[in-house]
Write an enzyme that holds these catalytic residues in place. Sequence first.
Site, short mmCIF file in Angstrom:
data_model
loop_
_atom_site.label_atom_id
_atom_site.label_comp_id
_atom_site.label_asym_id
_atom_site.label_seq_id
_atom_site.Cartn_x
_atom_site.Cartn_y
_atom_site.Cartn_z
N ARG A 10 58.19 37.33 26.45
CA ARG A 10 58.94 38.13 25.50
C ARG A 10 58.16 39.39 25.14
NH1 ARG A 10 59.07 32.74 23.65
NH2 ARG A 10 61.16 31.80 23.64
N LYS B 65 57.09 31.89 19.93
CA LYS B 65 57.72 31.63 18.64
C LYS B 65 57.05 30.46 17.94
CE LYS B 65 62.29 33.44 19.92
NZ LYS B 65 63.73 33.14 20.07
N HIS C 147 63.90 42.57 27.56
CA HIS C 147 64.57 41.28 27.75
C HIS C 147 65.32 41.23 29.07
CE1 HIS C 147 64.62 37.75 25.22
NE2 HIS C 147 65.83 37.45 25.68
N ARG D 78 62.94 39.90 31.41
CA ARG D 78 62.82 38.45 31.20
C ARG D 78 63.96 37.73 31.90
NH1 ARG D 78 60.62 34.48 27.74
NH2 ARG D 78 62.11 33.15 26.66
N HIS E 219 61.20 28.05 26.27
CA HIS E 219 62.42 27.60 25.60
C HIS E 219 62.20 26.22 25.00
CE1 HIS E 219 65.26 30.36 28.13
NE2 HIS E 219 64.74 30.98 27.10
N TYR F 28 71.01 30.61 32.85
CA TYR F 28 70.63 31.33 34.07
C TYR F 28 71.22 30.67 35.32
CZ TYR F 28 67.44 33.70 30.96
OH TYR F 28 66.92 34.44 29.93
#
Length: 316
Positions: free
Chosen positions: A147, A171, A254, A257, A280, A289
């Site tokens: 990210r 995150k 992004h 990404r 994730h 995806y």
Amino acid sequence: MERIESFLTYLTADKGYSPQTVSKYEACLRAFRAFFLGKDAAWTWTDIDTDVVRAWVAHQHEQGLHPHTIHAGLSALRSFYRYLMRMNLAQRNPAALVRNPKADKPLPTFLKQEEMNRLLDDTPFPDSFEGRRDHLVLLLLYWTGMRRAELVGLNVEDVDLKGGELKVTGKRNKQRILPFGPEVREAISSYLAERAVLVADGGEDCGVRSGALLVYRPSRPKAAAYRRITAVKVQSTVRHYLSLVTTQRKRTPHVLRHTFATVMLNNGADLEAVKELLGHESLNTTEIYTHTTFAELQKEYEKAHPRSQHNTSETQ
């Protein structure tokens, strides 16, 4: 009508909502009122039950409204009835149990392989510290799928050149290890060699001496020192270079990404492995995806299959 007006006053005076938001709430409530009065002109707000709200949702579906628009209307209605209950003007919230309509998730935007090849193989980068840094920014995003915030937070100590690994903090401060190949190793080595010169010449340069891997010098006056690269700088760098190889509107970190994930899956990577690389929490997030790769596969199938064009011409 006075109940709507008192609610709007409450949103403005007590909740501090913007005029634009209050206007949207008003439009939703007036639209709903017109709908239920069309069913029975004698009805008031307290006569409304869940079935009427569901009928309104169905009516909006039939009108072709986007699920996000319907969601906004339900949100306004729920807030309105919570207000009425707080003021003892209603005993129930008929919108509380009505589910929001599901909206299809848009497929991720990504670059084609030939566009990435043009970007990394054919695009000239300035023969300078800034040019090597910008090249490295693009390589890191494309090679690892990290990210933008993770890229900005990288420190020199997070790089293991010998092992070909990066430690990123994602995150909720969760860390993960990302591999990279010889192309990235060479770019990092070249960049670090010039960064070392900045350290030697930079004096009390806070950005370089703090250990930030990627640094830049702001263009504003009296900002001579290099400092940790910012998210805005990364964004503008990516937008500039992607504009050289693609005409698509979205040109963000992004997108790279998304491109990383799509390329990995197209070339046989396991979905669980891609999930871990992207950081994730759930496999459901990564599965978007697979829809992207299938959509591309379907395009190629329809273009290549000898009967595809034949069937299309027959139906016209």
